[in-house]
Write an enzyme that holds these catalytic residues in place. Structure first.
Site, PDB file in Angstrom:
ATOM      1  N   THR A 161       0.863  -1.188   0.000  1.00 60.74           N
ATOM      2  CA  THR A 161       0.000   0.000   0.000  1.00 60.74           C
ATOM      3  C   THR A 161       0.907   1.248   0.000  1.00 60.74           C
ATOM      4  O   THR A 161       2.094   1.151   0.311  1.00 60.74           O
ATOM      5  CB  THR A 161      -0.922   0.018   1.251  1.00 60.74           C
ATOM      6  OG1 THR A 161      -0.108   0.078   2.421  1.00 60.74           O
ATOM      7  CG2 THR A 161      -1.807  -1.220   1.299  1.00 60.74           C
TER       8      THR A 161
ATOM      9  N   LYS B 243       7.374   1.764   3.552  1.00 55.90           N
ATOM     10  CA  LYS B 243       8.428   2.378   4.351  1.00 55.90           C
ATOM     11  C   LYS B 243       7.899   3.150   5.551  1.00 55.90           C
ATOM     12  O   LYS B 243       8.622   3.342   6.527  1.00 55.90           O
ATOM     13  CB  LYS B 243       9.242   3.338   3.469  1.00 55.90           C
ATOM     14  CG  LYS B 243      10.033   2.642   2.404  1.00 55.90           C
ATOM     15  CD  LYS B 243      10.237   3.469   1.145  1.00 55.90           C
ATOM     16  CE  LYS B 243       9.106   3.294   0.175  1.00 55.90           C
ATOM     17  NZ  LYS B 243       9.309   3.923  -1.135  1.00 55.90           N
TER      18      LYS B 243
ATOM     19  N   VAL C 117      13.939  -0.807   0.967  1.00 57.86           N
ATOM     20  CA  VAL C 117      15.127   0.020   0.724  1.00 57.86           C
ATOM     21  C   VAL C 117      15.786  -0.397  -0.588  1.00 57.86           C
ATOM     22  O   VAL C 117      16.191  -1.546  -0.742  1.00 57.86           O
ATOM     23  CB  VAL C 117      16.158  -0.099   1.866  1.00 57.86           C
ATOM     24  CG1 VAL C 117      17.380   0.784   1.580  1.00 57.86           C
ATOM     25  CG2 VAL C 117      15.544   0.259   3.199  1.00 57.86           C
TER      26      VAL C 117
ATOM     27  N   GLY D 120       6.176   5.351 -13.179  1.00 60.66           N
ATOM     28  CA  GLY D 120       5.702   4.585 -12.015  1.00 60.66           C
ATOM     29  C   GLY D 120       6.778   4.394 -10.966  1.00 60.66           C
ATOM     30  O   GLY D 120       6.705   3.480 -10.150  1.00 60.66           O
TER      31      GLY D 120
ATOM     32  N   GLU E 232       6.717   8.070  -5.708  1.00 65.36           N
ATOM     33  CA  GLU E 232       5.697   7.719  -4.727  1.00 65.36           C
ATOM     34  C   GLU E 232       4.340   8.275  -5.165  1.00 65.36           C
ATOM     35  O   GLU E 232       4.284   9.199  -5.988  1.00 65.36           O
ATOM     36  CB  GLU E 232       6.054   8.321  -3.358  1.00 65.36           C
ATOM     37  CG  GLU E 232       7.297   7.751  -2.735  1.00 65.36           C
ATOM     38  CD  GLU E 232       7.214   6.253  -2.520  1.00 65.36           C
ATOM     39  OE1 GLU E 232       6.339   5.780  -1.801  1.00 65.36           O
ATOM     40  OE2 GLU E 232       8.047   5.538  -3.114  1.00 65.36           O
TER      41      GLU E 232
ATOM     42  N   ASP F 242      11.341  10.092   1.379  1.00 67.50           N
ATOM     43  CA  ASP F 242      11.493   8.672   1.058  1.00 67.50           C
ATOM     44  C   ASP F 242      12.898   8.172   1.436  1.00 67.50           C
ATOM     45  O   ASP F 242      13.045   7.125   2.074  1.00 67.50           O
ATOM     46  CB  ASP F 242      11.224   8.472  -0.445  1.00 67.50           C
ATOM     47  CG  ASP F 242      11.480   7.064  -0.899  1.00 67.50           C
ATOM     48  OD1 ASP F 242      10.606   6.211  -0.664  1.00 67.50           O
ATOM     49  OD2 ASP F 242      12.549   6.798  -1.473  1.00 67.50           O
TER      50      ASP F 242
ATOM     51  N   LYS G 254      14.182   5.359   4.374  1.00 70.81           N
ATOM     52  CA  LYS G 254      15.117   4.249   4.116  1.00 70.81           C
ATOM     53  C   LYS G 254      16.340   4.347   5.043  1.00 70.81           C
ATOM     54  O   LYS G 254      16.881   3.339   5.487  1.00 70.81           O
ATOM     55  CB  LYS G 254      15.533   4.268   2.640  1.00 70.81           C
ATOM     56  CG  LYS G 254      14.362   3.896   1.719  1.00 70.81           C
ATOM     57  CD  LYS G 254      14.600   4.301   0.285  1.00 70.81           C
ATOM     58  CE  LYS G 254      13.463   3.875  -0.632  1.00 70.81           C
ATOM     59  NZ  LYS G 254      13.498   4.506  -1.950  1.00 70.81           N
TER      60      LYS G 254
ATOM     61  N   GLY H  15      10.740   0.872  -9.436  1.00 72.28           N
ATOM     62  CA  GLY H  15      10.146   0.215 -10.603  1.00 72.28           C
ATOM     63  C   GLY H  15       9.276  -0.932 -10.137  1.00 72.28           C
ATOM     64  O   GLY H  15       9.531  -1.537  -9.092  1.00 72.28           O
TER      65      GLY H  15
HETATM   66  N1  HSE Z   1       9.776   6.349  -4.994  1.00 71.71           N
HETATM   67  C1  HSE Z   1      10.809   5.449  -4.601  1.00 71.71           C
HETATM   68  C2  HSE Z   1      12.091   5.831  -5.303  1.00 71.71           C
HETATM   69  C3  HSE Z   1      10.395   4.046  -4.919  1.00 71.71           C
HETATM   70  O1  HSE Z   1      12.030   6.634  -6.249  1.00 71.71           O
HETATM   71  O2  HSE Z   1      13.154   5.358  -4.929  1.00 71.71           O
HETATM   72  C4  HSE Z   1      11.254   2.970  -4.324  1.00 71.71           C
HETATM   73  O3  HSE Z   1      11.262   3.002  -2.932  1.00 71.71           O
END
Ligand code: HSE
Length: 339
Positions: free
Chosen positions: A98, A127, A154, A209, A212, A223, A227, A319
């Site tokens: 999700t 995350k 991560v 895609g 986020e 993000d 991580k 991805g």
């Molecule tokens: N949006 C994240 C990124 C996806 O671009 O790294 C993977 O966690």
């Protein structure tokens, strides 16, 4: 033949990647590990498809993309969603993808706790709940005697958590430094190589895609900070949460700054640093041709160890199928342990 009944929770880019990866690899998994993977439910934010006898993975993707909702899956579409699905179907393993929520950690937090209480194993790419409540969740998994795996949270397909724990198990990890967000690396690389504008490259990354659901999480460094917290807890044993990370994103980086750096032989990258004294995400200058010089959606991380020196990993950090590959690897490791 043993069976592993799976619920896919979340059916955006990663959820669909999970369905596709299962379709591609279930014959190999049956052959090699003697376990049949069966998707018994797939769930999006307002609907689902549920069938105890198994659903067709590619038909799930087709239904979602043609009607926008999983309820359009032939015969087995339903309006049941979220936590209720965990009661509506018999399952062994929850694959949770999700959208990350850094404010409340929901719906991942409640879904995960409920699955644990039901005695089910969980594999996640999420995350938010890990960044806010890492200790609470990992302890709940232990208390309930279930497996909880989160390699995909991560670095997407870049091996780091299981790699550090297993392949580097003789080593203590002193620090980790690297690029942990694919979207910002894509944006900065395209701005550098093509001279594209920030707005256009951000839009491209959404179309691919990789961003986020709320792309602010990528460009503001949120993000990468999540991580950072996950690595701090899982690999360095630091009891940190999101609030402990100093975070700066890339939204103020101009093409002019990128050009100036370029002329001097430098690149601007969003770098995450994980060490006992520093939890930090910020744009930094790195030398062209150095280990940090990775482009597009690649992520990289240098793991500083006590015995092995520096070990650097690299791989596609975002991805659909790439992230799903890390989740499926976690599933296989559970099958090997338990089935
Ligand atoms: N949006 C994240 C990124 C996806 O671009 O790294 C993977 O966690």
């Amino acid at each position: 033949m043993k069976e592993c009944k799976i619920i896919i929770m979340g059916f955006g880019s990663v959820g669909q990647g999970i369905a596709q990866s299962i379709a591609l690899k279930k014959a190999m998994i049956k052959d090699k590990y003697g376990v049949e993977l069966k998707v018994v439910a797939a769930v999006d934010s307002s609907s689902s498809a549920i069938n105890q006898d198994g659903l067709e993975e590619m038909l799930l993707i087709h239904s979602k993309n043609s009607e926008g909702k999983l309820s359009s899956y032939p015969d087995y579409g339903s309006e049941v969603s979220g936590l209720d699905v965990l009661d509506a179907v018999e399952y062994d393993l929850l694959m949770e993808a999700t959208p990350t929520n850094i404010e409340t950690a929901e719906p991942a937090l409640s879904l995960t706790h409920k699955a644990f209480k039901q005695g089910k194993d969980v594999v996640t790419s999420n995350k938010g709940h890990l960044a806010i409540k890492f200790k609470e969740i990992t302890k709940a998994a232990e208390d309930n005697g279930v497996e909880f795996k989160y390699e995909a949270s991560v670095g997407g397909a870049m091996p780091i958590i299981n790699f550090s724990r297993e392949t580097l198990s003789s080593c203590g990890i002193k620090s980790i430094i690297g690029i942990l967000n694919g979207t910002t690396n894509y944006i900065l690389s395209r701005m550098t190589s093509e001279g594209s504008t920030y707005d256009i490259t951000l839009k491209e990354s959404q179309e691919l895609g990789i961003a986020e659901t709320d792309p602010t999480q990528d460009v503001e460094g949120i993000d990468a900070a999540c991580k950072t917290v996950i690595l701090a807890n899982s690999l360095l044993g630091i009891d940190a949460t999101y609030d402990d990370v100093e975070v700066n994103g890339i939204s103020n980086i101009t093409s002019h700054a990128i050009n100036l750096a370029d002329k001097d032989g430098y690149l601007i990258k969003l770098i995450a640093e994980v060490s006992p004294n520093t939890l930090k995400v910020s744009p930094r200058l790195v030398k062209k041709g150095s280990t940090y010089d990775v482009s597009g959606t690649l992520n990289m991380a240098t793991i500083k160890t006590d015995l092995a020196g520096d070990v650097t990993v690299m791989g596609l950090g975002a991805g659909s199928l790439e992230t799903a590959s890390a989740m499926l690897t976690d599933v296989i490791s559970i099958l090997k342990d338990k089935y």
